[in-house]
Design a protein around this motif. Structure first.
Motif, PDB file in Angstrom:
ATOM      1  N   PRO A   1       0.843  -1.207   0.000  1.00  0.00           N
ATOM      2  CA  PRO A   1       0.000   0.000   0.000  1.00  0.00           C
ATOM      3  C   PRO A   1       0.876   1.255   0.000  1.00  0.00           C
ATOM      4  O   PRO A   1       2.090   1.150   0.096  1.00  0.00           O
ATOM      5  N   GLY A   2       0.251   2.412  -0.071  1.00  0.00           N
ATOM      6  CA  GLY A   2       1.030   3.644  -0.154  1.00  0.00           C
ATOM      7  C   GLY A   2       1.926   3.856   1.052  1.00  0.00           C
ATOM      8  O   GLY A   2       1.630   3.410   2.163  1.00  0.00           O
ATOM      9  N   LEU A   3       3.039   4.552   0.820  1.00  0.00           N
ATOM     10  CA  LEU A   3       3.962   4.868   1.907  1.00  0.00           C
ATOM     11  C   LEU A   3       3.313   5.797   2.931  1.00  0.00           C
ATOM     12  O   LEU A   3       2.462   6.621   2.575  1.00  0.00           O
ATOM     13  N   PRO A   4       3.742   5.708   4.189  1.00  0.00           N
ATOM     14  CA  PRO A   4       3.291   6.695   5.182  1.00  0.00           C
ATOM     15  C   PRO A   4       3.714   8.104   4.762  1.00  0.00           C
ATOM     16  O   PRO A   4       4.744   8.286   4.104  1.00  0.00           O
ATOM     17  N   GLU A   5       2.925   9.091   5.130  1.00  0.00           N
ATOM     18  CA  GLU A   5       3.217  10.474   4.749  1.00  0.00           C
ATOM     19  C   GLU A   5       4.581  10.922   5.260  1.00  0.00           C
ATOM     20  O   GLU A   5       5.292  11.667   4.585  1.00  0.00           O
ATOM     21  N   SER A   6       4.949  10.477   6.455  1.00  0.00           N
ATOM     22  CA  SER A   6       6.245  10.881   7.011  1.00  0.00           C
ATOM     23  C   SER A   6       7.398  10.347   6.164  1.00  0.00           C
ATOM     24  O   SER A   6       8.419  11.025   5.984  1.00  0.00           O
ATOM     25  N   SER A   7       7.242   9.144   5.607  1.00  0.00           N
ATOM     26  CA  SER A   7       8.280   8.550   4.758  1.00  0.00           C
ATOM     27  C   SER A   7       8.316   9.240   3.402  1.00  0.00           C
ATOM     28  O   SER A   7       9.398   9.504   2.852  1.00  0.00           O
ATOM     29  N   LYS A   8       7.136   9.550   2.850  1.00  0.00           N
ATOM     30  CA  LYS A   8       7.085  10.301   1.594  1.00  0.00           C
ATOM     31  C   LYS A   8       7.824  11.629   1.746  1.00  0.00           C
ATOM     32  O   LYS A   8       8.580  12.054   0.867  1.00  0.00           O
ATOM     33  N   ASN A   9       7.597  12.297   2.881  1.00  0.00           N
ATOM     34  CA  ASN A   9       8.229  13.586   3.121  1.00  0.00           C
ATOM     35  C   ASN A   9       9.751  13.451   3.228  1.00  0.00           C
ATOM     36  O   ASN A   9      10.497  14.279   2.695  1.00  0.00           O
ATOM     37  N   LEU A  10      10.214  12.388   3.887  1.00  0.00           N
ATOM     38  CA  LEU A  10      11.649  12.144   4.009  1.00  0.00           C
ATOM     39  C   LEU A  10      12.289  11.971   2.645  1.00  0.00           C
ATOM     40  O   LEU A  10      13.331  12.588   2.337  1.00  0.00           O
TER      41      LEU A  10
ATOM     42  N   LYS B   1      12.327  15.307   0.716  1.00  0.00           N
ATOM     43  CA  LYS B   1      13.358  16.240   1.174  1.00  0.00           C
ATOM     44  C   LYS B   1      14.752  15.792   0.733  1.00  0.00           C
ATOM     45  O   LYS B   1      15.624  16.621   0.451  1.00  0.00           O
ATOM     46  N   TYR B   2      14.960  14.483   0.657  1.00  0.00           N
ATOM     47  CA  TYR B   2      16.233  13.969   0.163  1.00  0.00           C
ATOM     48  C   TYR B   2      16.422  14.365  -1.304  1.00  0.00           C
ATOM     49  O   TYR B   2      17.501  14.798  -1.718  1.00  0.00           O
ATOM     50  N   SER B   3      15.353  14.253  -2.095  1.00  0.00           N
ATOM     51  CA  SER B   3      15.421  14.666  -3.504  1.00  0.00           C
ATOM     52  C   SER B   3      15.708  16.156  -3.619  1.00  0.00           C
ATOM     53  O   SER B   3      16.505  16.591  -4.457  1.00  0.00           O
ATOM     54  N   GLU B   4      15.068  16.953  -2.767  1.00  0.00           N
ATOM     55  CA  GLU B   4      15.295  18.392  -2.792  1.00  0.00           C
ATOM     56  C   GLU B   4      16.750  18.726  -2.447  1.00  0.00           C
ATOM     57  O   GLU B   4      17.348  19.635  -3.039  1.00  0.00           O
ATOM     58  N   TYR B   5      17.292  17.982  -1.501  1.00  0.00           N
ATOM     59  CA  TYR B   5      18.693  18.204  -1.122  1.00  0.00           C
ATOM     60  C   TYR B   5      19.625  17.922  -2.300  1.00  0.00           C
ATOM     61  O   TYR B   5      20.535  18.711  -2.576  1.00  0.00           O
ATOM     62  N   GLN B   6      19.378  16.816  -3.002  1.00  0.00           N
ATOM     63  CA  GLN B   6      20.232  16.515  -4.158  1.00  0.00           C
ATOM     64  C   GLN B   6      20.101  17.571  -5.240  1.00  0.00           C
ATOM     65  O   GLN B   6      21.083  17.928  -5.891  1.00  0.00           O
ATOM     66  N   GLU B   7      18.892  18.099  -5.438  1.00  0.00           N
ATOM     67  CA  GLU B   7      18.698  19.158  -6.432  1.00  0.00           C
ATOM     68  C   GLU B   7      19.472  20.415  -6.049  1.00  0.00           C
ATOM     69  O   GLU B   7      20.072  21.080  -6.904  1.00  0.00           O
ATOM     70  N   LEU B   8      19.479  20.754  -4.762  1.00  0.00           N
ATOM     71  CA  LEU B   8      20.232  21.916  -4.295  1.00  0.00           C
ATOM     72  C   LEU B   8      21.723  21.756  -4.561  1.00  0.00           C
ATOM     73  O   LEU B   8      22.441  22.739  -4.773  1.00  0.00           O
TER      74      LEU B   8
ATOM     75  N   ASP C   1      20.061  15.048  -9.429  1.00  0.00           N
ATOM     76  CA  ASP C   1      18.755  14.751 -10.017  1.00  0.00           C
ATOM     77  C   ASP C   1      18.458  13.270  -9.793  1.00  0.00           C
ATOM     78  O   ASP C   1      19.123  12.406 -10.358  1.00  0.00           O
ATOM     79  N   ARG C   2      17.444  12.978  -8.984  1.00  0.00           N
ATOM     80  CA  ARG C   2      17.108  11.584  -8.692  1.00  0.00           C
ATOM     81  C   ARG C   2      16.196  10.964  -9.753  1.00  0.00           C
ATOM     82  O   ARG C   2      15.742   9.833  -9.608  1.00  0.00           O
ATOM     83  N   ASN C   3      15.942  11.723 -10.811  1.00  0.00           N
ATOM     84  CA  ASN C   3      15.237  11.184 -11.982  1.00  0.00           C
ATOM     85  C   ASN C   3      16.092  11.453 -13.223  1.00  0.00           C
ATOM     86  O   ASN C   3      15.630  12.015 -14.214  1.00  0.00           O
TER      87      ASN C   3
ATOM     88  N   GLU D   1      22.797  14.760   8.589  1.00  0.00           N
ATOM     89  CA  GLU D   1      23.221  16.020   9.175  1.00  0.00           C
ATOM     90  C   GLU D   1      23.052  17.181   8.203  1.00  0.00           C
ATOM     91  O   GLU D   1      22.703  18.303   8.607  1.00  0.00           O
ATOM     92  N   ARG D   2      23.262  16.915   6.916  1.00  0.00           N
ATOM     93  CA  ARG D   2      23.130  17.995   5.935  1.00  0.00           C
ATOM     94  C   ARG D   2      21.673  18.392   5.728  1.00  0.00           C
ATOM     95  O   ARG D   2      21.367  19.571   5.507  1.00  0.00           O
ATOM     96  N   LEU D   3      20.776  17.420   5.769  1.00  0.00           N
ATOM     97  CA  LEU D   3      19.345  17.734   5.675  1.00  0.00           C
ATOM     98  C   LEU D   3      18.914  18.643   6.819  1.00  0.00           C
ATOM     99  O   LEU D   3      18.138  19.582   6.624  1.00  0.00           O
ATOM    100  N   ILE D   4      19.442  18.364   7.996  1.00  0.00           N
ATOM    101  CA  ILE D   4      19.082  19.146   9.172  1.00  0.00           C
ATOM    102  C   ILE D   4      19.745  20.516   9.146  1.00  0.00           C
ATOM    103  O   ILE D   4      19.109  21.545   9.431  1.00  0.00           O
ATOM    104  N   GLU D   5      21.026  20.565   8.770  1.00  0.00           N
ATOM    105  CA  GLU D   5      21.752  21.844   8.700  1.00  0.00           C
ATOM    106  C   GLU D   5      21.085  22.812   7.729  1.00  0.00           C
ATOM    107  O   GLU D   5      21.034  24.028   7.975  1.00  0.00           O
ATOM    108  N   ARG D   6      20.570  22.281   6.621  1.00  0.00           N
ATOM    109  CA  ARG D   6      19.929  23.133   5.614  1.00  0.00           C
ATOM    110  C   ARG D   6      18.459  23.408   5.939  1.00  0.00           C
ATOM    111  O   ARG D   6      17.742  24.005   5.141  1.00  0.00           O
ATOM    112  N   LYS D   7      18.019  22.906   7.103  1.00  0.00           N
ATOM    113  CA  LYS D   7      16.646  23.122   7.586  1.00  0.00           C
ATOM    114  C   LYS D   7      15.601  22.561   6.633  1.00  0.00           C
ATOM    115  O   LYS D   7      14.490  23.095   6.511  1.00  0.00           O
ATOM    116  N   LEU D   8      15.973  21.511   5.930  1.00  0.00           N
ATOM    117  CA  LEU D   8      14.994  20.833   5.084  1.00  0.00           C
ATOM    118  C   LEU D   8      14.037  19.997   5.922  1.00  0.00           C
ATOM    119  O   LEU D   8      12.893  19.771   5.532  1.00  0.00           O
ATOM    120  N   MET D   9      14.522  19.525   7.068  1.00  0.00           N
ATOM    121  CA  MET D   9      13.663  18.790   7.994  1.00  0.00           C
ATOM    122  C   MET D   9      14.340  18.712   9.348  1.00  0.00           C
ATOM    123  O   MET D   9      15.553  18.947   9.464  1.00  0.00           O
TER     124      MET D   9
END
Length: 263
Positions: free
Chosen positions: A136-145, A148-155, A159-161, A217-225
């Motif tokens: 079934p679908g992923l939990p919302e908290s996991s989708k968000n994680l 945010k990881y994809s957003e970090y790579q874009e920054l 590109d995760r695609n 640590e980088r996700l947290i430092e950049r305030k992505l989550m």
């Protein structure tokens, strides 16, 4: 990283054999080599040499220790955009899971083309996150994680695609005979059968856990989550994989190969 390399090694060997056939007597470069699994994977192939190049000196030091008893190997600390090799020296160049970090880099592809012999082959393995399927679908908290990881790579210019963009990118940068092959790893669980495919499901979690821990640590430092949200997303993903429900997980990656042309 070591665990990820170990778990994906058999899969990688199948990819290499299908893309390249025999590696006998060939000079090989592994760009973005990590801990250097390629000499282990190809140890029975009688290649002439493998050169492993990575920007992370710690990975290279680990690779030297792991590869001490394998065939002729060298280890180079280098940036992919400035490779310290002569022109046209390699028959095969492997680039595994690097383009997702650097995107469609003209500097990187130019260096890769420069070091490959005319008629030599570039073999790329990379991800396509949009093709991952969870039921079934992923939990919302996991989708968000994962979001945010994809957003970090874009920054960071990644590109995760990336995979669907690479064939045309290779074609316009001096490679022909391009082949594309998707590989899907599928895992499932069945309600009431906790033993079914349990080892494979555990590996699914371990792979993503180790990958995310490297950037936590980088996700947290950049305030992505927040740290709390990071661990909630990861823990909920673990519970999803061990929910005991009728479960389906499919992760699709691509092998893209091209031959260096004269022009």
């Amino acid at each position: 990283m070591a665990l990820q390399s170990y778990l994906t090694a058999p899969y990688l060997f199948r990819q290499i054999k299908e893309a390249c056939g025999s590696c006998a007597d060939k000079s090989i470069a592994d760009i973005g080599s990590g801990i250097g699994m390629l000499p282990h994977i190809l140890e029975n192939e009688k290649y002439s040499r493998i050169v492993s190049a990575d920007l992370d000196i710690n990975f290279l030091n680990a690779a030297k220790k792991l590869t001490a008893s394998r065939g002729p190997s060298a280890f180079i600390n280098a940036d992919g955009a400035h490779l310290p090799f002569l022109d046209s020296v390699f028959d095969l160049v492997f680039v595994r899971y690097v383009f997702q970090h650097v995107g469609l880099s003209e500097d990187f592809i130019s260096e890769l083309r420069r070091i490959i012999k005319t008629g030599g082959k570039l073999v790329i393995m990379d991800i396509e996150e949009n093709l991952n399927v969870f039921y079934p679908g992923l939990p919302e908290s996991s989708k968000n994680l994962f979001k945010k990881y994809s957003e970090y790579q874009e920054l960071k210019g990644g590109d995760r695609n990336i995979s669907i963009k690479l064939p045309a990118f290779l074609s316009r940068n001096g490679f022909g005979g391009i082949t594309v092959k998707p590989y899907s790893d599928v895992f499932f669980g069945e309600e009431g059968r906790e033993d079914l495919n349990a080892a494979a499901l555990k590996n699914v979690f371990l792979l993503i856990q180790n990958e995310l821990e490297l950037v936590k640590e980088r996700l947290i430092e950049r305030k992505l989550m927040s740290l709390v949200d990071f661990h909630k997303g990861l823990n909920d993903y673990f519970r999803f994989l061990n929910s005991g429900k009728n479960l389906f997980v499919s992760k699709t990656e691509f092998l893209i190969a091209g031959v260096k042309t004269l022009s």
